[in-house]
Design an enzyme around this catalytic site. Structure first.
Site, PDB file in Angstrom:
ATOM      1  N   THR A  18       0.817  -1.220   0.000  1.00  0.00           N
ATOM      2  CA  THR A  18       0.000   0.000   0.000  1.00  0.00           C
ATOM      3  C   THR A  18       0.846   1.263   0.000  1.00  0.00           C
ATOM      4  O   THR A  18       0.480   2.259  -0.618  1.00  0.00           O
ATOM      5  CB  THR A  18      -0.919   0.001   1.245  1.00  0.00           C
ATOM      6  OG1 THR A  18      -1.813  -1.090   1.111  1.00  0.00           O
ATOM      7  CG2 THR A  18      -1.729   1.277   1.366  1.00  0.00           C
ATOM      8  N   THR A 171       2.461 -10.333  14.263  1.00  0.00           N
ATOM      9  CA  THR A 171       1.311 -10.794  13.503  1.00  0.00           C
ATOM     10  C   THR A 171       0.452  -9.585  13.160  1.00  0.00           C
ATOM     11  O   THR A 171       0.431  -8.611  13.912  1.00  0.00           O
ATOM     12  CB  THR A 171       0.553 -11.880  14.322  1.00  0.00           C
ATOM     13  OG1 THR A 171      -0.384 -12.506  13.497  1.00  0.00           O
ATOM     14  CG2 THR A 171      -0.152 -11.339  15.539  1.00  0.00           C
TER      15      THR A 171
HETATM   16  N1  ASP Z   1      -2.778  -5.539   0.187  1.00  0.00           N
HETATM   17  C1  ASP Z   1      -1.715  -4.698   0.639  1.00  0.00           C
HETATM   18  C2  ASP Z   1      -0.437  -5.510   0.637  1.00  0.00           C
HETATM   19  O1  ASP Z   1      -0.248  -6.317   1.505  1.00  0.00           O
HETATM   20  C3  ASP Z   1      -2.008  -4.173   1.994  1.00  0.00           C
HETATM   21  C4  ASP Z   1      -0.951  -3.269   2.608  1.00  0.00           C
HETATM   22  O2  ASP Z   1       0.106  -3.028   2.072  1.00  0.00           O
HETATM   23  O3  ASP Z   1      -1.226  -2.753   3.681  1.00  0.00           O
HETATM   24  O4  ASP Z   1       0.372  -5.355  -0.238  1.00  0.00           O
END
Ligand code: ASP
Length: 348
Positions: A18, A171
């Site tokens: 993200t 976690t």
């Molecule tokens: N779906 C994203 C990932 O794990 C979520 C994030 O980065 O927070 O790449």
């Protein structure tokens, strides 16, 4: 050998997540973007006295697409660049960050430099992003050295929302708030307030006799995870516990390591163990440990040949099995090492 008076050098390895995502104007969903965008959004990185270089994985990925081959690539990259840099930051999606940090903790042997995973819950381009603060503090932690010029945190760890956690104890506990990670069975390694306070009693330091970094890239992924739940059918238990091509099964059990005591279930567990599979008991609880001597239901699992995972996380259990099974073809050897604390992953 690097000159100890040289400023710290940090390598940021951008895998995706993200932190570097942008909204697709048509669909409204987020997809990974390139690293230059991150640099643009965090001009503060230039203020560090450390030298900061970056390496981008092509293409950057959503971490739900992570695969063992990417862990191997990260480990090989760290090994290749190990002498040149004082610390490494892995920008990574949060979804599988705890898996990757756990895995890297086993793959990197004799680590004496920081490997800090971080990312964010909101893309770095957004006003309220947590990515900027996470990245800046991660750089500070990866650069931090003590008066003897040794790294203050020579571990694989996760920095998120002001806290530094041991990677293989972490976690993901929250998909929507900034405090996405927790380390329920191990103290935090540092917290970032006005200053970064390091809790050195909780940090693992390698022996002063520095041994060269060694990486383990042979991972055996023939592991299945069986979550015990009320109403589990005989067919489901049989398919997993006696399944072909499965060398180890993680049993995610209730509480302190309990499962149902039905004879059909225990017969399958026994048969699985007798035909040589490695069975590892990990609790479904967020905190606490497996103790198969506490209840007769737990004892029945132990008697049927199940090993205790103690207070290991599910993520670290999977990583430890991939690592040990990749290293040893003898299942008894793997079982004996599952009992040992290899990288600070269990409290033993
Ligand atoms: N779906 C994203 C990932 O794990 C979520 C994030 O980065 O927070 O790449």
């Amino acid at each position: 050998m690097r000159n100890p008076f040289e400023k710290s050098s940090i390598l940021i390895i951008y895998t995706g997540g993200t932190i570097g995502m942008k909204e697709n104007p048509k669909t409204g969903s987020l997809s990974p973007f390139d690293f230059s965008q991150i640099l643009q959004e965090v001009p503060e990185l230039r203020k560090f006295s450390s030298k900061i270089d970056s390496y981008t994985f092509e293409p950057p990925i959503d971490s739900s697409d992570i695969e063992p081959s990417i862990w191997v690539k990260i480990a090989e990259l760290i090994q290749e660049k190990y002498e040149r840099y004082d610390g490494f930051i892995i920008l990574h999606g949060t979804d599988t960050m705890a898996y990757s940090a756990s895995m890297l903790s086993f793959m990197l042997d004799h680590l004496s430099k920081p490997v800090v995973f971080t990312g964010s819950q909101l893309p770095i381009g957004l006003l309220r992003t947590d990515g900027r603060e996470n990245l800046i503090s991660a750089v500070e932690i990866a650069s931090a050295k003590n008066i003897h010029s040794r790294a203050i945190v020579p571990e694989v760890c996760i920095f998120f929302d002001s806290r530094l956690l041991r990677g293989n104890r972490s976690t993901k506990v929250n998909s929507s708030s900034f405090d996405a990670f927790s380390s329920p069975n191990y103290p935090i390694l540092a917290d970032a307030g006005i200053n970064i306070r390091y809790h050195e009693h909780a940090i693992h330091y390698p022996s002063l006799l520095e041994r060269p970094l060694q990486i383990h890239t042979n991972l055996d992924t023939r592991v299945a995870v069986l979550k015990i739940h009320p109403g589990i059918t005989e067919q489901v238990a049989r398919n997993v516990l006696l399944g072909e091509g499965i060398r180890a099964v993680i049993l995610e059990t209730y509480g302190s390591g309990n499962a149902m005591s039905k004879p059909w279930f225990l017969d399958i567990v026994r048969e699985s163990s007798q035909c040589g599979k490695i069975l590892l008991n990990v609790t479904q609880c967020l905190a606490g440990e497996v103790n198969m001597d506490l209840y007769s239901n737990g004892k029945a699992l132990k008697d049927a040949g199940v090993e205790s995972g103690y207070d290991i996380t599910g993520e670290a259990a999977l990583a430890k099995l991939f690592f040990l099974m990749g290293k040893y073809s003898d299942n008894d050897k793997v079982k004996s090492l599952l009992k040992k604390n290899l990288r600070g992953e269990i409290s033993k």
